[in-house]
Design a protein around this motif. Structure first.
Motif, PDB file in Angstrom:
ATOM      1  N   ASP A  34       2.415  -4.264   1.374  1.00 46.19           N
ATOM      2  CA  ASP A  34       3.733  -4.900   1.890  1.00 46.19           C
ATOM      3  C   ASP A  34       4.691  -3.905   2.131  1.00 46.19           C
ATOM      4  O   ASP A  34       5.387  -4.163   2.980  1.00 46.19           O
ATOM      5  CB  ASP A  34       4.250  -5.562   0.360  1.00 46.19           C
ATOM      6  N   THR A  78       4.157  -3.145   5.734  1.00 45.23           N
ATOM      7  CA  THR A  78       4.700  -4.147   6.544  1.00 45.23           C
ATOM      8  C   THR A  78       6.390  -3.878   6.651  1.00 45.23           C
ATOM      9  O   THR A  78       6.762  -3.982   7.816  1.00 45.23           O
ATOM     10  CB  THR A  78       4.566  -5.513   6.068  1.00 45.23           C
ATOM     11  N   GLN A  79       6.834  -3.578   5.811  1.00 44.39           N
ATOM     12  CA  GLN A  79       8.310  -3.277   5.780  1.00 44.39           C
ATOM     13  C   GLN A  79       8.435  -1.959   6.628  1.00 44.39           C
ATOM     14  O   GLN A  79       9.601  -1.867   7.440  1.00 44.39           O
ATOM     15  CB  GLN A  79       8.843  -2.817   4.261  1.00 44.39           C
ATOM     16  N   HIS A 121       4.621  -1.762  10.228  1.00 41.85           N
ATOM     17  CA  HIS A 121       2.983  -2.031  10.626  1.00 41.85           C
ATOM     18  C   HIS A 121       2.857  -3.567  10.370  1.00 41.85           C
ATOM     19  O   HIS A 121       3.676  -4.023   9.967  1.00 41.85           O
ATOM     20  CB  HIS A 121       2.310  -1.073   9.775  1.00 41.85           C
ATOM     21  N   SER A 122       1.561  -3.766  10.951  1.00 47.27           N
ATOM     22  CA  SER A 122       1.382  -5.322  10.634  1.00 47.27           C
ATOM     23  C   SER A 122       2.084  -6.189  11.374  1.00 47.27           C
ATOM     24  O   SER A 122       2.107  -7.563  11.020  1.00 47.27           O
ATOM     25  CB  SER A 122       1.064  -5.639   9.207  1.00 47.27           C
ATOM     26  N   LYS A 123       3.174  -5.850  12.332  1.00 47.86           N
ATOM     27  CA  LYS A 123       3.798  -6.956  13.113  1.00 47.86           C
ATOM     28  C   LYS A 123       2.890  -7.591  14.301  1.00 47.86           C
ATOM     29  O   LYS A 123       2.235  -7.050  14.847  1.00 47.86           O
ATOM     30  CB  LYS A 123       4.878  -6.255  13.898  1.00 47.86           C
ATOM     31  N   LYS A 134      -1.466  -2.802  13.036  1.00 48.13           N
ATOM     32  CA  LYS A 134      -1.661  -3.061  11.551  1.00 48.13           C
ATOM     33  C   LYS A 134      -2.048  -1.836  10.880  1.00 48.13           C
ATOM     34  O   LYS A 134      -3.044  -1.028  11.383  1.00 48.13           O
ATOM     35  CB  LYS A 134      -2.604  -4.160  11.294  1.00 48.13           C
ATOM     36  N   HIS A 193      -1.575  -9.674   2.876  1.00 47.17           N
ATOM     37  CA  HIS A 193      -0.206  -8.785   3.062  1.00 47.17           C
ATOM     38  C   HIS A 193      -0.367  -7.975   4.111  1.00 47.17           C
ATOM     39  O   HIS A 193       0.256  -6.947   4.254  1.00 47.17           O
ATOM     40  CB  HIS A 193      -0.558  -8.035   1.591  1.00 47.17           C
ATOM     41  N   GLY A 194      -1.160  -8.465   5.177  1.00 47.05           N
ATOM     42  CA  GLY A 194      -0.848  -7.861   6.633  1.00 47.05           C
ATOM     43  C   GLY A 194      -1.723  -6.526   7.103  1.00 47.05           C
ATOM     44  O   GLY A 194      -1.632  -6.277   8.041  1.00 47.05           O
TER      45      GLY A 194
END
Length: 466
Positions: free
Chosen positions: A165, A168-169, A172-174, A192, A212-213
């Motif tokens: 999480d 992602t913030q 990463h993981s977009k 990612k 969670h990405g």
């Protein structure tokens, strides 16, 4: 007397009505409970066409053979492998082999050993996903996952969830839809963050990280578990479409491996292999506990119920070989224990190792990757019966590679913090750390969470930004 008799009759009829009401109420309650249960629990025969009623508003689960739209072509870190020892397992092909009865280990299904059944559960997590589990007679350890939608290693689950999480913030993981191609800039979509799951079992932690990405690399040598894991991936729409029929050989006789090419679009990369320190070796598997399909090992040193998995020899790889094949690191010829970071530097948010006592062998085959500083978090199970020397050797490798012990805990996962100044100074010694651990966990195994030290993170950033 007649009045008394009448009262008795009224009383008796009232009791009868009350009994009927109680029975009806109980029936309604039980019916409601069953409806609730069935709304979350679905039993299906494994590897069959995905039931339409599993479609949800949050994801599309397509029937095999239909146009595939369940996965975004995100910018993955994975590159089709050059090393043949690192071929991934194509889930569509594996499940087709299962349907055709070509997997010998899964032909043993009986009423007492129902290996031919899988149970599908939608998890009760912040980002729900589908997971396929064994019948309780095959794997009673994970029965609660089907009943409750939650995993018994709740504390480790929370750690992994929080790590990705946060990734992602941080950006990463977009997906590609989060970015716009602009010819005037040189920016590219962010890849990612990676999780490496060594000893994936039915894939709980891999699936959780993917939800969670994360982009996940999962190693599980037991084909029984891999079938369940592949069912979960397909249910969640995280696997690219089935490979087309193989094309005819080209002029030089080479056949394009479409399965390996397609895997670059998967959210999870599955390897039906073991991880050790000898790349390309073949080893038999031994069963430790007949009631737990995850309790297989490549070492006969720890076997309680010695049973070779159908006499099969299964391949071993090293994490260093994976990192080099993926282009994450390059070996320095002068010193093979160290490696330089390449321009293809990934974010490896988490490495989880659970290999039934062979953790030291995994780390010995990952020294270059660990010394690169790319892996930020490591969690592993410390089995007390491995012996003090082995446990000290494990911790020494991690401490020498720049990791510090962050938290320890029992079967639910790490929970007790160790990052106080006094403990950090004391735990610069692997011997003192293990002695304290053995004193605390006398008759139980421990779970330990290691983090890359702040100093090593800074060194890693300086190498990646010359």
């Amino acid at each position: 007397m007649s009045g008394i008799g009448h009262q008795k009759n009224v009383s008796a009829s009232s009791k009868a009505r009350s009994s009927k009401l109680c029975v009806r109420s109980l029936f309604i309650v039980v019916t409601c409970m069953l409806c609730y249960y069935c709304s979350y629990h679905v039993w299906i025969q494994p590897a069959v066409a995905i039931p339409k009623h599993l479609d949800t508003t949050t994801m599309e689960i397509k029937q095999p053979g239909t146009k595939y739209t369940g996965i975004a072509l995100n910018p993955n870190n994975y590159k089709p492998n050059k090393d043949p020892h690192l071929n991934t397992t194509n889930c569509h092909t594996l499940l087709e082999s299962y349907r055709m009865g070509e997997i010998s280990q899964m032909k043993q299904g009986t009423e007492e050993y129902p290996i031919d059944k899988s149970y599908i559960r939608r998890t009760i997590t912040s980002k729900p996903f589908y997971v396929s589990v064994h019948d309780k007679q095959i794997d009673w350890v994970r029965t609660d996952l089907f009943l409750t939608g939650r995993y018994y290693e709740s504390k480790l689950s929370k750690i992994i969830q929080n790590v990705f999480d946060q990734k992602t913030q941080e950006g990463h993981s977009k997906t590609t839809s989060d970015h716009h191609d602009d010819p005037t800039t040189k920016t590219s979509p962010t890849k990612k963050s990676i999780m490496i799951d060594v000893g994936g079992n039915i894939g709980w932690f891999s699936l959780l990280a993917a939800a969670h990405g994360a982009e996940v690399f999962t190693f599980e040598p037991n084909v029984i578990n891999m079938v369940r894991f592949c069912e979960s991936q397909i249910l969640n729409g995280w696997v690219a479409p089935p490979p087309p029929p193989p094309p005819p050989p080209i002029a030089d006789g080479h056949v394009h491996d479409f399965e390996q090419q397609q895997d670059q679009y998967n959210r999870i990369h599955s390897y039906l292999k073991g991880v050790s320190y000898t790349h390309g070796a073949m080893q038999p598997m031994f069963q430790i506990n007949a009631n737990n399909p995850g309790s297989y090992t490549f070492s006969n040193q720890t076997v309680v119920q010695e049973k070779v998995e159908d006499g099969m020899l299964l391949p071993l790889i090293t994490l260093d070989a994976l990192a080099m094949d993926q282009g994450w690191i390059m070996t320095e010829k002068k010193n093979e224990d160290h490696a330089t970071i390449t321009n293809n530097q990934p974010s490896i948010g988490f490495l989880k190792i659970d290999v039934e006592g062979l953790e030291l062998s995994v780390l010995k085959g990952a020294t270059q990757l660990l010394n690169s500083g790319l892996v930020e978090n490591i969690a592993m199970e410390f089995k007390i019966n491995m012996g003090r020397k082995t446990l000290v050797d494990i911790v020494k490798i991690l401490f020498d590679s720049g990791y510090v012990a962050n938290e320890i805990g029992g079967w639910q996962g790490p929970s007790e913090t160790l990052l106080s100044g006094k403990l950090i100074r004391r735990y610069k010694s692997p011997v003192l750390f293990i002695d304290d651990l053995l004193a605390k966990f006398v008759n139980a195994d421990a779970n330990v969470w290691f983090q890359l030290s702040v100093k090593n993170k800074k060194n890693n950033n300086s190498h990646s930004n010359p």
